[in-house]
Design an enzyme around this catalytic site. Structure first.
Site, PDB file in Angstrom:
ATOM      1  N   ASP A  75       8.280   5.299  -2.363  1.00 43.39           N
ATOM      2  CA  ASP A  75       8.391   4.467  -3.564  1.00 43.39           C
ATOM      3  C   ASP A  75       8.739   5.507  -4.924  1.00 43.39           C
ATOM      4  OD1 ASP A  75       8.142   2.831  -5.807  1.00 43.39           O
ATOM      5  OD2 ASP A  75       6.006   2.643  -5.790  1.00 43.39           O
TER       6      ASP A  75
ATOM      7  N   PHE B 138       4.857  -4.920  -4.189  1.00 43.34           N
ATOM      8  CA  PHE B 138       4.126  -4.345  -3.140  1.00 43.34           C
ATOM      9  C   PHE B 138       4.005  -4.974  -1.752  1.00 43.34           C
ATOM     10  CE2 PHE B 138      -0.213  -2.831  -1.580  1.00 43.34           C
ATOM     11  CZ  PHE B 138      -0.138  -1.704  -1.849  1.00 43.34           C
TER      12      PHE B 138
ATOM     13  N   GLU C 117       7.315   9.002   7.400  1.00 46.31           N
ATOM     14  CA  GLU C 117       6.624   8.076   6.301  1.00 46.31           C
ATOM     15  C   GLU C 117       6.866   6.682   6.714  1.00 46.31           C
ATOM     16  OE1 GLU C 117       4.379   8.315   4.204  1.00 46.31           O
ATOM     17  OE2 GLU C 117       4.598   9.894   2.875  1.00 46.31           O
TER      18      GLU C 117
ATOM     19  N   ARG D 256      -2.904  -3.594   7.427  1.00 42.96           N
ATOM     20  CA  ARG D 256      -2.350  -2.704   8.323  1.00 42.96           C
ATOM     21  C   ARG D 256      -2.041  -3.135   9.595  1.00 42.96           C
ATOM     22  NH1 ARG D 256      -2.785   2.453   5.736  1.00 42.96           N
ATOM     23  NH2 ARG D 256      -4.682   2.842   4.748  1.00 42.96           N
TER      24      ARG D 256
END
Ligand code: IMP
Length: 193
Positions: free
Chosen positions: A114, A163, A110, A176
């Site tokens: 969170d 974030f 992963e 990304r």
């Protein structure tokens, strides 16, 4: 995002450089290789976020002497319902594994954990398919808002309680491809309607 024309303008600061990430992946690869020495290993990347982690980890494991006998790489594509920055844990599998999981030594790869609901869902799904072993590897750990206690055998780096984007992680499908982990400017979020 319309007044922030470039990635550079949207980024507040770099949290981990590409070199920091490469070092963390090297450490994770050594741990995974040691735990699977002489055995086959199925690395299961969770798209889209683990796009880069899974391939970089697979190549790093292959470089560890005395590691797994065989390394298989597969992907699931999962999407969590939720708002732009928080998952609800209700997961849609958009692409399932293409290899059987039964009897395999599986490591779920992963990008970030969170609240833990996405990983918990995937672990339950895969455990139901009777792997020989099921372990989890997370590159960025955000332990501040965990809702469930998910076991994670391999943890790379601690993310701040922000974030974050880059190295596979997106904000609304952007960022990304940044080779490093970054924090976005608050304006990026405030411009969303
Ligand atoms: P969880 O279900 O809250 O553990 O969230 C897991 C998923 O949410 C990850 O696989 C990411 O896709 C996404 N996510 C959580 N935090 C971030 C972040 O800071 N940046 C980008 N995506 C995130």
């Amino acid at each position: 995002m319309n007044t922030l024309a470039t990635y550079d303008e949207a980024i507040e600061r770099t949290l981990y450089t590409a070199e920091d990430i490469a070092r963390a992946i090297g450490r994770l690869a050594a741990e995974i290789a040691r735990d699977h020495a002489g055995q086959p290993l199925l690395l299961l990347g969770v798209l889209k976020g683990a796009l880069y982690v899974a391939v970089d980890l697979a190549r790093a494991i292959a470089r560890v002497p005395g590691g797994p006998s065989e390394i298989f790489v597969d992907y699931v594509c999962a999407s969590s319902y939720g708002n732009a920055t928080r998952s609800s844990g209700e997961v849609r599998i958009l692409k399932d594994t293409s290899m059987p999981v039964a009897g395999q030594n599986v490591v779920i790869v992963e990008d970030i954990v969170d609240n833990g609901l996405t990983l918990q869902y995937l672990q339950a799904l895969l455990r139901g398919r009777n792997p020989a072993h099921l372990r989890s590897c997370v590159l960025f750990n955000k332990p501040y808002h965990r809702l469930v206690d998910v076991p994670i055998e391999y943890v790379g780096l601690r993310s701040p309680d922000e974030f974050v984007v880059g190295y596979g992680l997106d904000y609304q499908e952007l960022f990304r491809n940044l080779p490093y982990l970054a924090q976005l400017r608050a304006q990026v979020f405030s411009q969303e309607g």
